[in-house]
Motif scaffolding. Structure first.
Motif, mmCIF file in Angstrom:
data_model
loop_
_atom_site.group_PDB
_atom_site.id
_atom_site.type_symbol
_atom_site.label_atom_id
_atom_site.label_comp_id
_atom_site.label_asym_id
_atom_site.label_seq_id
_atom_site.Cartn_x
_atom_site.Cartn_y
_atom_site.Cartn_z
ATOM 1 N N PHE A 1 -4.834 -0.093 7.996
ATOM 2 C CA PHE A 1 -4.331 1.190 7.513
ATOM 3 C C PHE A 1 -3.106 1.039 6.619
ATOM 4 O O PHE A 1 -2.694 1.996 5.978
ATOM 5 N N SER A 2 -2.519 -0.144 6.574
ATOM 6 C CA SER A 2 -1.276 -0.316 5.820
ATOM 7 C C SER A 2 -1.475 -0.218 4.316
ATOM 8 O O SER A 2 -0.514 -0.011 3.579
ATOM 9 N N ASP A 3 -2.697 -0.356 3.834
ATOM 10 C CA ASP A 3 -2.954 -0.266 2.399
ATOM 11 C C ASP A 3 -3.360 1.126 1.947
ATOM 12 O O ASP A 3 -3.622 1.337 0.774
ATOM 13 N N ARG A 4 -3.437 2.051 2.860
ATOM 14 C CA ARG A 4 -3.856 3.417 2.513
ATOM 15 C C ARG A 4 -2.703 4.164 1.855
ATOM 16 O O ARG A 4 -1.633 4.310 2.438
ATOM 17 N N ILE A 5 -2.932 4.664 0.652
ATOM 18 C CA ILE A 5 -1.878 5.355 -0.077
ATOM 19 C C ILE A 5 -1.569 6.730 0.512
ATOM 20 O O ILE A 5 -0.542 7.314 0.195
ATOM 21 N N GLU A 6 -2.440 7.227 1.372
ATOM 22 C CA GLU A 6 -2.180 8.511 2.011
ATOM 23 C C GLU A 6 -1.022 8.419 3.008
ATOM 24 O O GLU A 6 -0.388 9.410 3.319
ATOM 25 N N PHE A 7 -0.768 7.221 3.524
ATOM 26 C CA PHE A 7 0.226 7.047 4.582
ATOM 27 C C PHE A 7 1.397 6.171 4.168
ATOM 28 O O PHE A 7 2.445 6.217 4.796
ATOM 29 N N ASN A 8 1.208 5.350 3.168
ATOM 30 C CA ASN A 8 2.272 4.474 2.694
ATOM 31 C C ASN A 8 2.508 4.702 1.213
ATOM 32 O O ASN A 8 1.628 4.465 0.402
ATOM 33 N N THR A 9 3.695 5.150 0.908
ATOM 34 C CA THR A 9 4.091 5.332 -0.484
ATOM 35 C C THR A 9 5.061 4.205 -0.829
ATOM 36 O O THR A 9 5.463 3.443 0.052
ATOM 37 N N PRO A 10 5.465 4.083 -2.083
ATOM 38 C CA PRO A 10 6.449 3.034 -2.404
ATOM 39 C C PRO A 10 7.746 3.157 -1.598
ATOM 40 O O PRO A 10 8.393 2.153 -1.321
ATOM 41 N N THR A 11 8.117 4.372 -1.203
ATOM 42 C CA THR A 11 9.361 4.528 -0.452
ATOM 43 C C THR A 11 9.172 4.404 1.051
ATOM 44 O O THR A 11 10.155 4.313 1.782
ATOM 45 N N THR A 12 7.926 4.376 1.541
ATOM 46 C CA THR A 12 7.702 4.260 2.985
ATOM 47 C C THR A 12 6.837 3.059 3.355
ATOM 48 O O THR A 12 6.408 2.945 4.495
ATOM 49 N N SER A 13 6.602 2.180 2.418
ATOM 50 C CA SER A 13 5.712 1.049 2.656
ATOM 51 C C SER A 13 6.366 -0.011 3.546
ATOM 52 O O SER A 13 7.482 -0.465 3.283
ATOM 53 N N PHE A 14 5.650 -0.386 4.589
ATOM 54 C CA PHE A 14 6.150 -1.419 5.489
ATOM 55 C C PHE A 14 6.138 -2.786 4.804
ATOM 56 O O PHE A 14 6.993 -3.627 5.069
ATOM 57 N N CYS B 1 1.790 6.224 11.959
ATOM 58 C CA CYS B 1 2.307 5.276 12.948
ATOM 59 C C CYS B 1 1.545 3.961 12.865
ATOM 60 O O CYS B 1 2.142 2.888 12.828
ATOM 61 N N VAL B 2 0.227 4.040 12.820
ATOM 62 C CA VAL B 2 -0.612 2.845 12.815
ATOM 63 C C VAL B 2 -0.445 2.057 11.517
ATOM 64 O O VAL B 2 -0.517 0.827 11.519
ATOM 65 N N SER B 3 -0.178 2.743 10.415
ATOM 66 C CA SER B 3 0.038 2.034 9.151
ATOM 67 C C SER B 3 1.463 1.503 9.040
ATOM 68 O O SER B 3 1.817 0.882 8.054
ATOM 69 N N MET B 4 2.269 1.760 10.081
ATOM 70 C CA MET B 4 3.667 1.335 10.146
ATOM 71 C C MET B 4 4.471 1.863 8.956
ATOM 72 O O MET B 4 5.290 1.158 8.369
ATOM 73 N N SER B 5 4.213 3.109 8.629
ATOM 74 C CA SER B 5 4.966 3.765 7.572
ATOM 75 C C SER B 5 6.383 4.006 8.061
ATOM 76 O O SER B 5 6.603 4.446 9.187
ATOM 77 N N THR B 6 7.342 3.726 7.203
ATOM 78 C CA THR B 6 8.731 3.922 7.602
ATOM 79 C C THR B 6 9.125 5.397 7.595
ATOM 80 O O THR B 6 10.270 5.721 7.883
#
Length: 182
Positions: A27-40, A141-146
């Motif tokens: 899930f860490s590569d999904r742009i719906e949950f990780n943006t450049p400012t919240t990417s783990f 949470c699962v994508s470890m979004s900050t």
């Protein structure tokens, strides 16, 4: 709602998160949950530079507050999923407390006016479960979004405002990311 039912629903949300953490889907590569400012992954890059005794901003992709690096310097990477789940549960608990504190005042107003108040006692639990079972919150949470840190700071601001502790509320405003607090 009885306490064992409440605990069971919270435990089920934890199990869902752990199952998704250890599923084969990344899930860490999904742009719906990780943006450049919240990417783990960007946070890990900043952590790498810091461990190399260089500025975390040297790579020019780490654009998060430097305070986010502190917990990840200390803990081993195997604890990251547990850490993110614990933060998610903490946010849900804070939401529960905010609803509970504000609900007490509302219940007192209804009792003074002889209005209906039976359903009001369930509002804090419902608020916590709406957060815990929201698919966007689960997958963030699962994508470890900050963004979980922004959620924690925002919920803490609300908690201390409801409690009337302006000093701590203002302190959390200072800790918060200006985009999420303002």
């Amino acid at each position: 709602m009885k306490s064992y039912q409440f605990f069971g629903l919270v435990a089920a949300s934890v199990v869902i998160r752990f199952l998704l953490f250890y599923s084969s889907f990344d899930f860490s590569d999904r742009i719906e949950f990780n943006t450049p400012t919240t990417s783990f992954k960007r946070l890990l890059e900043g952590l790498y530079f810091l461990k190399q005794k260089q500025s975390p901003y040297m790579g020019k992709t780490f654009i998060q507050p430097p305070l986010l690096l502190i917990p990840f310097q200390i803990m081993p990477s195997s604890f990251y999923p547990t850490f993110f789940i614990a933060l998610d549960l903490l946010v849900a608990y804070i939401i529960y407390r905010v609803a509970d504190i504000s609900n007490v005042t509302t219940l007192q107003l209804f009792r003074n006016n002889n209005g209906p108040s039976n359903y009001k006692k369930y509002i804090p639990a419902v608020m916590a479960f709406v957060y815990l079972y929201n698919p966007v919150m689960i997958l963030s949470c699962v994508s470890m979004s900050t963004s979980i840190f922004n959620n924690l700071v925002t919920a803490s601001i609300l908690l201390f405002m409801v409690k009337g502790n302006i000093t701590l509320a203002t302190g959390f405003v200072a800790l918060g990311d200006r985009k999420s607090v303002v």
